[in-house]
Design a protein around this motif. Structure first.
Motif, short mmCIF file in Angstrom:
data_model
loop_
_atom_site.label_atom_id
_atom_site.label_comp_id
_atom_site.label_asym_id
_atom_site.label_seq_id
_atom_site.Cartn_x
_atom_site.Cartn_y
_atom_site.Cartn_z
N ASP A 193 12.23 8.23 9.09
CA ASP A 193 13.37 8.59 9.94
C ASP A 193 14.27 7.36 10.04
O ASP A 193 14.09 6.50 10.90
N ASP A 194 15.22 7.26 9.15
CA ASP A 194 16.08 6.07 9.10
C ASP A 194 17.10 6.03 10.24
O ASP A 194 17.56 4.96 10.63
N THR A 195 17.46 7.18 10.76
CA THR A 195 18.55 7.22 11.74
C THR A 195 18.07 6.98 13.16
O THR A 195 18.84 6.63 14.03
N GLY A 196 16.77 7.19 13.38
CA GLY A 196 16.26 7.07 14.74
C GLY A 196 16.61 8.25 15.61
O GLY A 196 16.36 8.27 16.80
N THR A 197 17.21 9.31 15.02
CA THR A 197 17.62 10.48 15.79
C THR A 197 16.56 11.58 15.75
O THR A 197 16.69 12.58 16.44
N ALA A 241 0.82 -1.21 0.00
CA ALA A 241 0.00 0.00 0.00
C ALA A 241 0.85 1.26 0.00
O ALA A 241 0.36 2.35 -0.26
N ILE A 242 2.15 1.11 0.26
CA ILE A 242 3.06 2.25 0.36
C ILE A 242 4.14 2.14 -0.71
O ILE A 242 4.70 1.08 -0.94
N GLU A 243 4.40 3.25 -1.37
CA GLU A 243 5.49 3.33 -2.35
C GLU A 243 6.34 4.55 -2.01
O GLU A 243 5.91 5.46 -1.30
N THR A 244 7.56 4.57 -2.50
CA THR A 244 8.34 5.79 -2.34
C THR A 244 7.74 6.88 -3.23
O THR A 244 7.18 6.58 -4.30
N VAL A 245 7.83 8.11 -2.79
CA VAL A 245 7.32 9.22 -3.60
C VAL A 245 8.05 9.27 -4.93
O VAL A 245 7.46 9.58 -5.97
N GLU A 246 9.32 8.92 -4.93
CA GLU A 246 10.10 8.89 -6.16
C GLU A 246 9.50 7.89 -7.14
O GLU A 246 9.42 8.14 -8.34
N ALA A 247 9.06 6.71 -6.64
CA ALA A 247 8.48 5.70 -7.51
C ALA A 247 7.13 6.14 -8.05
O ALA A 247 6.77 5.83 -9.19
N LEU A 248 6.36 6.89 -7.24
CA LEU A 248 5.06 7.36 -7.71
C LEU A 248 5.22 8.35 -8.85
O LEU A 248 4.40 8.42 -9.77
N GLY A 249 6.29 9.14 -8.81
CA GLY A 249 6.54 10.09 -9.88
C GLY A 249 5.66 11.32 -9.77
O GLY A 249 4.80 11.44 -8.90
N LYS A 250 5.86 12.24 -10.69
CA LYS A 250 5.09 13.49 -10.70
C LYS A 250 4.05 13.43 -11.82
O LYS A 250 4.04 14.24 -12.74
N ASP A 279 15.88 12.25 8.00
CA ASP A 279 16.68 12.31 6.77
C ASP A 279 16.46 11.08 5.89
O ASP A 279 17.26 10.75 5.05
N GLY A 280 15.34 10.35 6.11
CA GLY A 280 15.06 9.17 5.31
C GLY A 280 14.31 9.50 4.04
O GLY A 280 14.06 10.66 3.70
N ASP A 281 13.92 8.44 3.32
CA ASP A 281 13.17 8.61 2.08
C ASP A 281 11.76 9.09 2.38
O ASP A 281 11.18 8.82 3.43
N TRP A 282 11.20 9.79 1.38
CA TRP A 282 9.78 10.14 1.43
C TRP A 282 8.97 8.98 0.86
O TRP A 282 9.28 8.47 -0.21
#
Length: 501
Positions: free
Chosen positions: A79-83, A52-61, A87-90
């Motif tokens: 949030d890939d870093t857990g901090t 149900a989830i895709e990267t925004v990059e894969a969805l395209g404009k 700074d993770g992917d959209w």
């Protein structure tokens, strides 16, 4: 000491643009999905279920609102870093089923057949302004063929769409599948002086304007081709800024439909003139029409219609739309045609975003919720479904006996349940059965247990007799009968059969 402020209770409300589905609605949708899947499977398409989830990059404009790329999706940053730095992917909830297919094919193409036929069903999410009958979550049923440029794939999709509508309960004459080609429109735009990369924005506005013809009419589209249009609420939509002569060329294209497909394509050839891309589009429409005619799909089911453009920017060739032609009443009681329930087209550039190589593809999407609404509007579904047989509880110490009855009924394919509320008041048990729309209630008190019998109460007949039956009718058609306990299944099955006529 300061008084601790109580936390307010959460409001029990559905989020704006979403809704809950109950009982019969869920069942009706499941039945429709099953029927559609049967047709898709018959045509040789294979099931595919994606995340149900895709990267925004894969969805395209490629979303309809070009002024707000990617703002039509529900997206967040991982949030890939857990901090907490974010700074993770959209990523985003899928907007449709097509972009995920492009990603899947690019990712697994070495393991998939070519062409690859697949169908997918499930909810999609759009972060758009909700309105009456317009929700932010809805179901789609897609079927696509990836890896062939043959117009046979497009003709097959149109034929399958026609067959699907008839299988789910839309008879011939209540729908039409309309077919056009984006290349024809591109040729017309060249003639109108809208060719070239610097005219992308204007072309996008033109596409969306033509796509609104059935809702806004010719005058509304003409306004959007020009300076713009203000709707009833006062919202202003910026237009394409075309001159009167340019708008006349586009409107001429929209009105090019003639009595037959051959006459329509002949008129389109006149409009595209010397445009190479426009000529290609007309030739593709001619091929599709020939293939459909060979399969027995005449103009009463599928027709060439230049007013169909589809709103999404990724279509590159044939486009199609299924419209329901019968009238329903809107929220103000005014008659109107139900309109579109399905659409699709060819998108030869979508997979290329991942692979760098052109991969031809074509497909269709059915809006299941709209199709269900159409069937309800015509009275073909939506009746109140019967509930389960209810086994009442006369003695709470004999729950095992009642559970045995329920198990026996269920093992014989009869929907049933034991009353699990407070059994002290038998009237409340009958009220519960009525609220569940139960067709039958089973009663076994201590006396019945000793005699080896049960009481079977026909709740539907009882309700009918209670309305206006005479004493003679009550006696002639008793709504409650006694039978041996061993005959439970046979007598319940017979009573259900009598209720269904």
């Amino acid at each position: 000491m300061a008084k601790v402020k109580k936390q307010p209770r959460p409001k029990a409300i559905t989020p704006k643009g979403f809704r809950d589905y109950f009982g019969a609605e869920v069942t009706e949708r499941a039945d429709m999905l099953k029927t559609i899947a049967e047709v898709y499977h018959l045509y040789g398409f294979e099931a595919l279920e994606t995340s149900a989830i895709e990267t925004v990059e894969a969805l395209g404009k490629f979303l309809p609102d070009v002024d707000r790329p990617n703002e039509g999706v529900f997206a967040w940053q991982e949030d890939d870093t857990g901090t907490g730095a974010g700074d993770g992917d959209w990523v985003a909830l899928r907007y449709d089923m097509t972009a995920p297919l492009a990603r899947v094919y690019a990712q697994h193409r070495n393991d998939l057949p070519t062409p690859y036929r697949r169908y997918a069903m499930g909810p999609v999410w759009r972060n758009e302004k909700p309105g009456p009958g317009r929700f932010r979550q809805f179901y789609q049923c897609d079927a696509d063929t990836v890896g062939t440029a043959s117009m046979g794939a497009d003709a097959e999709i149109c034929a399958m769409l026609s067959d699907t509508l008839e299988r789910v309960g839309i008879p011939r004459g209540d729908y039409i599948v309309r077919v056009n080609n984006r290349k024809v429109l591109n040729g017309v735009m060249e003639v109108a002086g809208l060719g070239g990369d610097d005219k992308d924005a204007e072309r996008g506005i033109v596409l969306r304007a033509i796509d609104k013809l059935d809702r806004l009419g010719v005058d509304g589209v003409r306004a959007l081709l020009g300076a713009g249009r203000e709707d009833e609420s006062g919202d202003f939509t910026k237009g394409a800024g075309l001159s009167d002569d340019q708008a006349a060329v586009v409107l001429g294209f929209m009105e090019a439909k003639r009595a037959t497909g051959a006459e329509t394509t002949a008129r389109l050839r006149e409009l595209v003139g010397a445009s190479v891309i426009g000529g290609q589009g007309v030739s593709e429409l001619e091929q599709i029409a020939e293939l459909l005619d060979a399969g027995g799909y005449s103009a009463d089911r599928i027709e060439i219609d230049p007013s169909v453009v589809r709103g999404l920017g990724y279509y590159t060739g044939p486009v199609y739309e299924a419209e329901l032609t019968f009238e329903v009443q809107d929220e103000k009681g005014r008659p109107r045609q139900f309109g579109s329930v399905s659409g699709g087209g060819r998108y030869d550039d979508l997979v290329k975003r991942f692979t760098g190589q052109e991969v031809p593809a074509t497909g269709v999407s059915i809006g299941v919720d709209r199709l269900l609404a159409a069937l309800r509007a015509k009275g073909r579904i939506g009746g109140e479904a019967a509930g389960p047989v209810v086994v009442t509880v006369m003695d709470r110490d004999r729950m095992a006996d009642y559970q045995a009855m329920v198990a026996e009924l269920r093992n014989n394919g009869i929907r049933a349940e034991v009353y699990l509320g407070n059994p002290k008041n038998f009237g409340n048990q009958m009220k519960y059965a009525d609220r569940r729309r139960s067709p039958i209630a089973i009663i076994e008190g201590g006396d019945e247990k000793e005699r080896g019998v049960i009481q079977i109460k026909d709740l539907i007949l009882g309700a009918e007799l209670a309305k206006d039956a005479s004493l003679e009718e009550w006696q002639a058609r008793p709504s409650q009968v006694e039978c041996p306990r061993r005959d439970l299944v046979a007598r319940v099955r017979q009573m259900l059969s009598d209720q269904n006529g």
